[in-house]
Design an enzyme around this catalytic site. Structure first.
Site, PDB file in Angstrom:
ATOM      1  N   ASP A 176     -78.464  93.132 -17.306  1.00 31.79           N
ATOM      2  CA  ASP A 176     -78.430  92.491 -15.973  1.00 31.79           C
ATOM      3  C   ASP A 176     -77.125  91.740 -15.784  1.00 31.79           C
ATOM      4  OD1 ASP A 176     -81.135  93.118 -15.807  1.00 31.79           O
ATOM      5  OD2 ASP A 176     -81.790  91.094 -16.346  1.00 31.79           O
ATOM      6  N   ASP A 186     -96.237  98.586 -10.376  1.00 27.33           N
ATOM      7  CA  ASP A 186     -95.788  97.210 -10.540  1.00 27.33           C
ATOM      8  C   ASP A 186     -94.965  96.824  -9.304  1.00 27.33           C
ATOM      9  OD1 ASP A 186     -95.435  94.896 -11.955  1.00 27.33           O
ATOM     10  OD2 ASP A 186     -94.107  95.736 -13.480  1.00 27.33           O
ATOM     11  N   GLU A 198     -94.555  91.523 -24.076  1.00 23.00           N
ATOM     12  CA  GLU A 198     -95.107  91.509 -22.717  1.00 23.00           C
ATOM     13  C   GLU A 198     -95.964  92.750 -22.515  1.00 23.00           C
ATOM     14  OE1 GLU A 198     -92.257  90.532 -19.623  1.00 23.00           O
ATOM     15  OE2 GLU A 198     -93.354  91.792 -18.200  1.00 23.00           O
ATOM     16  N   ASP A 221     -94.274  93.859  -8.207  1.00 22.11           N
ATOM     17  CA  ASP A 221     -93.424  92.679  -8.437  1.00 22.11           C
ATOM     18  C   ASP A 221     -93.287  91.785  -7.213  1.00 22.11           C
ATOM     19  OD1 ASP A 221     -92.878  93.227 -11.118  1.00 22.11           O
ATOM     20  OD2 ASP A 221     -91.134  94.470 -10.648  1.00 22.11           O
ATOM     21  N   HIS A 244     -82.088  90.322 -18.864  1.00 22.00           N
ATOM     22  CA  HIS A 244     -81.854  91.431 -19.794  1.00 22.00           C
ATOM     23  C   HIS A 244     -80.351  91.475 -20.030  1.00 22.00           C
ATOM     24  CE1 HIS A 244     -85.324  92.738 -17.327  1.00 22.00           C
ATOM     25  NE2 HIS A 244     -85.748  93.397 -18.387  1.00 22.00           N
TER      26      HIS A 244
HETATM   27  C1  XLS Z   1     -91.551  95.331 -16.163  1.00 19.96           C
HETATM   28  C2  XLS Z   1     -91.483  94.060 -16.828  1.00 19.96           C
HETATM   29  C3  XLS Z   1     -90.061  93.558 -17.098  1.00 19.96           C
HETATM   30  C4  XLS Z   1     -90.086  92.514 -18.161  1.00 19.96           C
HETATM   31  C5  XLS Z   1     -88.759  92.263 -18.788  1.00 19.96           C
HETATM   32  O1  XLS Z   1     -92.570  95.720 -15.646  1.00 19.96           O
HETATM   33  O2  XLS Z   1     -92.225  93.135 -16.111  1.00 19.96           O
HETATM   34  O3  XLS Z   1     -89.497  93.101 -15.920  1.00 19.96           O
HETATM   35  O4  XLS Z   1     -90.587  91.317 -17.686  1.00 19.96           O
HETATM   36  O5  XLS Z   1     -88.237  93.382 -19.376  1.00 19.96           O
HETATM   37 NI    NI Z   2     -92.289  91.087 -16.537  1.00 16.83          NI
HETATM   38 NI    NI Z   3     -93.614  94.078 -14.662  1.00 20.22          NI
END
Ligand code: XLS
Ligand code: NI
Ligand code: NI
EC number: 5.3.1.5
Length: 439
Positions: free
Chosen positions: A104, A307, A232, A309, A101
């Site tokens: 970032d 999320d 996304e 991750d 991003h």
């Molecule tokens: C958030 C998203 C983010 C996107 C990029 O849940 O996964 O990380 O991949 O903005």
């Molecule tokens: Ni993502």
């Molecule tokens: Ni995500």
């Protein structure tokens, strides 16, 4: 140049007998799978945000990660250190692609102008490092969710000034992505959604979102950006109702607003889980619509509604996801992005490498097994046979558009309906297990 990950040397492939946590056991970048080198088949991608800027903070506590750049107070010096560390990390983990991003990589300034200047300065550094180390940008994107100005959304805000700000921000982010030869540009609808209909004009918000996307397409054409635009999907978090709920919702939206020829989807495993889908379902929906763009391969936790991750270590899911990817003919201009962060308790710098290795080994095995499953043909042949009634007689007429309600009634009215056959789900699941266990 300063070394940021002093305890780790370049990670090597040592094979499945290796007990070294800092070595690949299954990912051999040069191994041929399905006519391609594994590294080209998978196009692993480092997420800048989780790898360089994340701290391990959660809603209940501050950051825990221990990083070489922690002590740096000056935001621009810090941004440069992280950029150098990013390339050291990619070199050591043997990943060719990264994604970021705008915020970032460079800090915000007092005005958008100053912010853009900061960004340009870091992009200069990034461009040089990319050339030197032969690394590529899979995608760029704009962070339009962290700053409080986006409290009501960016392209779907109720505040026209914020819409304008978001437009200017994305304009710059596309320019930067273009300058770095980014292969894609991603829109994840950070706060593009709503909390309550009591204060929301959903029709206007969605129309504005479409206007925003059209402006992005127009501007990309104007500056000659050739990358693929990706959306996304995510069903919820941060807002309760995200507009890009899942792949099917996104495709419906794109078609309504004549945007479908310009966009594909970037599908995240964790978001599929939150939408109540499997990852392979989302990939297949994109595949049958010619819209598979790229993958975020971080896994979620089916027991948690957010999320998380996590680095993807679930082999079974990886096999089924890659099976669908191979059926779509591969990942094209996309890649497999680790939108994953180490757990808060995995705070040592080595954990970053260990986590990437775990994810890369998982998806290397995933695609190898998926390729064998495809080559073995048991599943494909079963599916083909299951639908064989549509290849002859009345079924063929239906598929070829030669039938209508009246002709179908005439055909069936005095006929016994042929017997149905078993769907054999358990048999097919056992075949998948056989390929995983025999490998
Ligand atoms: C958030 C998203 C983010 C996107 C990029 O849940 O996964 O990380 O991949 O903005
Ligand atoms: Ni993502
Ligand atoms: Ni995500």
């Amino acid at each position: 140049m300063k070394e940021y990950f002093c305890n780790v040397q370049k990670i090597k492939f040592e094979g499945r007998e290796s007990k070294n946590p800092l070595a690949f056991k299954y990912y051999d970048a040069e191994e041929m799978v399905g006519g391609k080198k594994l590294k080209d088949q998978l196009r692993f991608t480092m997420s800048y945000w989780h790898t360089l800027t994340a701290s391990g903070a959660d809603p209940f506590g501050v950051g825990t990660y221990v990083r070489e750049w922690d002590a740096e107070q000056d935001p621009m010096k810090l941004a440069k250190m992280r950029m150098e560390a990013a390339f050291e990390f990619m070199n050591k983990i043997d990943i060719d692609y990264f994604a970021f991003h705008d915020r970032d990589i460079a800090p915000e300034g007092k005005s958008l102008e100053e912010t853009n200047r900061n960004l340009d300065e870091i992009v200069d550094l990034c461009e040089g490092l990319m050339k030197k180390h032969n690394k590529k940008l899979l995608w760029g994107t704009a962070n339009m969710f962290t700053n409080p100005r986006f409290v009501h959304g960016a392209a779907t805000t109720c505040n026209a000034d914020v819409f304008a700000y978001a437009a200017a921000q994305v304009k710059k982010a596309i320019e930067v992505t273009n300058r770095l030869d980014g292969e894609n540009y991603v829109f994840w609808g950070g706060r593009e959604g709503y909390e309550t209909l009591l204060n929301t004009n959903m029709g206007l918000e969605q129309d504005n979102l479409a206007r925003f996307f059209h402006m992005a397409v127009d501007y990309a054409q104007k500056i000659g950006f050739k990358g693929q635009f990706l959306i996304e999907p995510k069903p919820k978090e941060p807002t309760k109702h995200q507009y890009d709920f899942d792949t099917a919702t996104v495709l419906g939206f794109l078609r309504k607003y004549d945007l479908d020829k310009y966009f594909k989807v970037n599908i995240e495993a964790n978001h599929a889980t939150l939408a109540g889908h499997t990852y392979e379902h989302e990939i297949a929906v994109a595949g049958i619509n010619g819209a598979l763009g790229s993958l975020d391969i971080n896994q979620g936790d089916p027991n948690l509604g957010w999320d998380t991750d996590q680095f993807p270590t679930n082999l079974y899911d990886a096999v089924l996801a890659m099976y669908q990817v191979l059926k779509c003919g591969g990942i094209a201009s996309g890649g497999l992005n680790f939108d994953s962060k180490v757990r808060r308790a995995s705070f040592e710098a080595d954990d970053l490498f260990i986590a990437y290795i775990a994810g890369m080994d998982t998806f290397a095995q995933g695609v190898k097994i998926a390729q064998k499953l495809l080559d073995g043909g048991e599943i494909e042949n079963f599916v083909k046979e299951r639908y064989s009634s549509f290849t002859t007689g009345i079924g063929k007429d239906i598929v070829e558009g030669k039938a209508d309600f009246e002709s179908l009634e005439k055909y069936i009215i005095n006929k016994d309906v042929s017997a149905n056959k078993s769907g054999r789900q358990e048999m097919l699941e056992a075949i998948v297990n056989k390929y995983i266990l025999n490998d």
